[in-house]
Each structure stands twice: as structure tokens, then as C-alpha cells.
Design an enzyme around this catalytic site. Structure first.
Site, PDB file in Angstrom:
ATOM      1  N   LYS A   1       0.837  -1.195   0.000  1.00  0.00           N
ATOM      2  CA  LYS A   1       0.000   0.000   0.000  1.00  0.00           C
ATOM      3  C   LYS A   1       0.877   1.251   0.000  1.00  0.00           C
ATOM      4  O   LYS A   1       1.795   1.384   0.825  1.00  0.00           O
ATOM      5  CB  LYS A   1      -0.925   0.017   1.219  1.00  0.00           C
ATOM      6  CG  LYS A   1      -2.003  -1.055   1.207  1.00  0.00           C
ATOM      7  CD  LYS A   1      -3.077  -0.763   0.167  1.00  0.00           C
ATOM      8  CE  LYS A   1      -4.248  -1.722   0.303  1.00  0.00           C
ATOM      9  NZ  LYS A   1      -5.297  -1.443  -0.682  1.00  0.00           N
TER      10      LYS A   1
ATOM     11  N   ASP B   1      -0.194  -0.695  -4.659  1.00  0.00           N
ATOM     12  CA  ASP B   1      -1.558  -0.152  -4.660  1.00  0.00           C
ATOM     13  C   ASP B   1      -1.523   1.230  -4.046  1.00  0.00           C
ATOM     14  O   ASP B   1      -1.368   1.379  -2.833  1.00  0.00           O
ATOM     15  CB  ASP B   1      -2.501  -1.066  -3.879  1.00  0.00           C
ATOM     16  CG  ASP B   1      -3.951  -0.606  -3.951  1.00  0.00           C
ATOM     17  OD1 ASP B   1      -4.217   0.408  -4.634  1.00  0.00           O
ATOM     18  OD2 ASP B   1      -4.820  -1.260  -3.348  1.00  0.00           O
TER      19      ASP B   1
ATOM     20  N   GLU C   1      -1.779  -0.727  -8.800  1.00  0.00           N
ATOM     21  CA  GLU C   1      -3.216  -0.464  -8.774  1.00  0.00           C
ATOM     22  C   GLU C   1      -3.498   1.019  -8.560  1.00  0.00           C
ATOM     23  O   GLU C   1      -2.848   1.672  -7.734  1.00  0.00           O
ATOM     24  CB  GLU C   1      -3.874  -1.229  -7.618  1.00  0.00           C
ATOM     25  CG  GLU C   1      -4.231  -2.661  -7.893  1.00  0.00           C
ATOM     26  CD  GLU C   1      -4.999  -3.228  -6.703  1.00  0.00           C
ATOM     27  OE1 GLU C   1      -6.144  -2.796  -6.463  1.00  0.00           O
ATOM     28  OE2 GLU C   1      -4.429  -4.082  -6.007  1.00  0.00           O
TER      29      GLU C   1
ATOM     30  N   ASP D   1      -8.756  -0.080 -10.300  1.00  0.00           N
ATOM     31  CA  ASP D   1      -9.556  -0.585  -9.179  1.00  0.00           C
ATOM     32  C   ASP D   1     -10.762   0.330  -8.974  1.00  0.00           C
ATOM     33  O   ASP D   1     -11.849   0.074  -9.483  1.00  0.00           O
ATOM     34  CB  ASP D   1      -8.694  -0.685  -7.924  1.00  0.00           C
ATOM     35  CG  ASP D   1      -9.465  -1.272  -6.730  1.00  0.00           C
ATOM     36  OD1 ASP D   1     -10.633  -1.657  -6.893  1.00  0.00           O
ATOM     37  OD2 ASP D   1      -8.880  -1.344  -5.629  1.00  0.00           O
TER      38      ASP D   1
ATOM     39  N   LYS E   1     -14.189  -6.334  -7.562  1.00  0.00           N
ATOM     40  CA  LYS E   1     -14.578  -6.485  -6.155  1.00  0.00           C
ATOM     41  C   LYS E   1     -16.096  -6.438  -6.066  1.00  0.00           C
ATOM     42  O   LYS E   1     -16.728  -5.556  -6.648  1.00  0.00           O
ATOM     43  CB  LYS E   1     -13.986  -5.361  -5.289  1.00  0.00           C
ATOM     44  CG  LYS E   1     -12.481  -5.390  -5.145  1.00  0.00           C
ATOM     45  CD  LYS E   1     -12.002  -4.195  -4.327  1.00  0.00           C
ATOM     46  CE  LYS E   1     -10.491  -4.198  -4.168  1.00  0.00           C
ATOM     47  NZ  LYS E   1      -9.998  -2.962  -3.499  1.00  0.00           N
TER      48      LYS E   1
END
Length: 365
Positions: free
Chosen positions: A160, A188, A214, A239, A263
Site C-alpha cells: 500500500k 496499490d 493499482e 480498481d 470487487k
């Protein structure tokens, strides 16, 4: 078959603080529903509210769940497209809580057919390995976490980022130096960078052998994604820019991304996720199945969907390993190290722990 009633639970799961670019989560703001029918079959569904990304809270999910439950009462749960259309006709968006209803309806349909959900969806078993996500921390702290996961047999890390650009570069540098060359690293940024920062960071990070990055920028810069995608030495994955199959089509046609992240909390569940997958499959754009902070109930449904979706080749199904302090699930998805499997029982194959549910605030509609 008709729906008789629906149970709604405030399914809050305490967890260790988890930090991403858009905020910190101290507990999983989940909602569990169970849809009952007049044939003795019930279906289970779960969603995880992530307000800083999807815009829904646990409270809004519960409020909408009460309305949705009333709309579905007395109707046939096996006609899933029509039932989801009923919910769309009442309220646009609210995809997080819609995904729980979608999941429960598919659970009922697969149980009625006597098949595990992946077989009901036309899938077959294959080897599935999840990554492990490292939340934002100091560069040294994140490197220590990476080493901890590596020592447990993890081979894929998702890092992250999305804070200070120079600190982000240092985070990746420290992690790569700590784990060596063999581990797969994914990034991400959770919309944390500007276009200029993204272009600079992706150029600087190329030397660390990154599989993809991402969502580098805010969705309001989607018009700049084609330019970033062309100039980035690291492949991009959309995303938050991809909620539904219309988003997928536009991203693919504009050459804005290499990969898509699916998702349920964004798409509204399996039905719309199948449409995203189909858009990607037609053009050879590979997909990842991702998750928010779900328990093994929704993760089981995620894996069933992935097993029936050949274009899903990346798996980010680690949320039950990311600091959940309790596991409120009976049966369902299992972890063999970082390899995943689902049971062969009909439906999703997971159920909530009744002792945990007794502690949850609940409503019946």
C-alpha cells in the site's frame, strides 16, 4: 420458491488498525444477511463497507438492507437477474449492500441445484494463491512486515502506497532489499498520487521489478489514465475506476489500463462481476479478484466466482489474515499457507458462527 423473510446482522469484526492512503480501519464494518425461503433453503451474504472508497457505511448498508428485504419478500429467489433489477429499480448505487443480497441469492440457487457455487457457475478447481497486503507504515516497518510474511511462506506481496511520493519510493526500495529478488511485488496507491507524482514514481520504481500498480490516481483523473498507461514502465491495474462492466468497457477501449480489479463491494455482486469478466475476456484483459475487509463468508463467494472465471489470474483474498481478531465463520474457505480452497458442499459452503451472531445487533424483515 418464495422468499419468506430476511435476517440482517451488524457483523462488526474487531481488527488491528489497517492503514491505506484514504484512511485507517479499526474494525471491519460488515453486514451479514440471511434470506429464508418457503422451501427450507436459506442463503447467506456478507458485505464490507469501506466508506472512504465506496461511500457506504455500515449504517447505510443496514438501512438499505431493511428496504431491500421488504422489496424481495414473497418473490422468487432463483430469478437472480430479476431480483437484482428489483433492487436497482428502487435505488441506484449502494453496490456494497447489494452485493450481500446477490451473494445470498446465488447461495440459495446453488443449494437448490445441489452444487457448490463454483460448479453452479460453471467452474472447475485450480490452484489459487493469494497475495498478502502490507498497510502503510514507515519504510523500515513495512520491510519488517514483508520479512515476516516471507518467513511464513508468502510469495506475493501487495504494498500500500499513496502518501508522500519520496517516502513511497523508499518504502518499496526497503521492501525489495529486505525480501530479495524472488518475491512478486505489487503496488496499490489507492488514488493517492497526482498525475505528475504517478509518472515520476512509476519511473523510479521500475528497477524494483514490480508486477503492476493499482489505481495510482483519483478517479476524477481517469481522462489522464491513457497517457499515464502509455508512459508508465509499470503495468497499471484499474480498481476504483472500475465499478461495473460499462466502466470496464470504457477503460479497455480507451487503453487506460492493462488489468482490472473486480470487487463485489464495487460491482454489486456476482452478477455484475460476471459482466465485467466477460468484457475483459473478449479483449484478453486479465483480472484480479479483490476484497475489502470481509470474513471468510464473502471470501468464499469471491473464490467460487474466481474458479468459474478463467480470466481472473490475480488473487487478493487475504483479508481474513490481515488482523481480524476473531473468525466468526464456520466452514467455508480454507488457507493452506497462502493457497486457498473452498468446500464441495452445496452453495457457498460457509455459515456464520451462531455464538458470534448472538452478540450482534440484528433485525428481521
Amino acid at each position: 420458491m418464495k422468499i419468506t423473510h430476511t435476517e440482517i446482522y451488524r457483523f462488526s469484526i474487531p481488527m488491528e488498525p489497517f492503514v491505506i492512503a484514504t484512511g485507517t480501519m479499526h474494525f471491519a464494518q460488515n453486514v451479514l444477511i440471511r434470506i429464508y425461503t418457503d422451501c427450507g433453503i436459506h442463503g447467506i451474504g456478507e458485505c464490507s463497507a469501506f466508506p472512504m472508497i465506496v461511500g457506504e457505511t455500515q449504517e447505510t448498508c443496514i438501512a438499505m438492507a431493511k428496504d431491500f428485504s421488504a422489496i424481495l419478500k414473497g418473490k422468487n429467489p432463483l430469478d437472480i437477474p430479476e431480483r437484482m433489477s428489483d433492487l436497482l429499480g428502487y435505488a441506484d448505487h449502494n453496490n456494497t449492500i447489494k452485493s450481500a443480497f446477490d451473494m445470498a441469492l446465488f447461495d440459495i440457487a446453488a443449494k437448490d441445484a445441489g452444487l457448490p457455487l463454483y460448479k453452479f457457475l460453471g467452474g472447475t478447481k485450480r490452484s489459487i494463491e493469494t497475495d498478502m497486503t502490507i498497510g502503510i507504515d514507515s519504510p523500515d516497518g513495512m520491510a519488517a512486515t514483508a520479512l515476516k510474511y516471507q518467513s511464513k511462506g508468502c510469495r506475493i506481496l501487495k504494498i500500500k502506497l499513496g502518501k508522500d511520493i519520496n517516502d513511497d519510493i523508499e518504502r518499496v526500495k526497503k521492501i525489495r532489499e529486505a525480501v530479495g529478488d524472488e518475491m512478486i511485488l505489487r503496488l496499490d496507491a489507492n488514488q493517492g498520487w497526482s498525475f505528475d507524482d504517478a509518472l515520476f514514481a512509476l519511473g523510479e520504481l521500475e528497477k524494483y521489478n514490480i508486477e503492476f500498480c493499482e489505481q495510482p490516481m483519483r478517479t476524477w483523473y481517469d481522462d489522464k489514465l491513457p497517457e499515464l498507461n502509455i508512459n508508465s514502465p509499470i503495468k497499471l491495474m484499474a480498481d476504483e475506476s472500475c465499478y461495473n462492466h460499462h466502466d470496464a468497457r470504457k477503460l479497455i477501449n480507451s487503453q487506460s489500463t492493462t488489468y482490472l480489479n473486480i470487487k463485489f463491494s464495487k460491482s454489486g455482486g456476482i452478477l455484475e462481476s460476471q459482466k465485467i469478466h466477460e468484457e475483459a475476456l473478449q479483449t484478453g484483459v486479465k483480472c484480479m479478484i479483490g476484497s475489502m475487509l470481509e470474513s471468510r463468508i464473502a471470501l468464499s463467494a469471491n473464490l467460487h466466482f474466481a474458479l468459474a472465471s478463467p480470466n481472473v489470474v490475480f488473487f487478493d483474498l487475504d483479508t481474513a489474515l490481515l488482523g481480524h481478531l476473531v473468525d466468526p465463520v464456520v466452514d467455508g474457505l480454507t488457507y493452506n499457507g497462502y493457497f486457498l480452497d473452498v468446500p464441495e458442499t452445496p452453495g457457498i459452503g460457509a455459515e456464520a458462527d451462531e455464538f458470534f451472531l448472538e452478540q450482534c445487533e440484528s433485525w428481521t424483515v
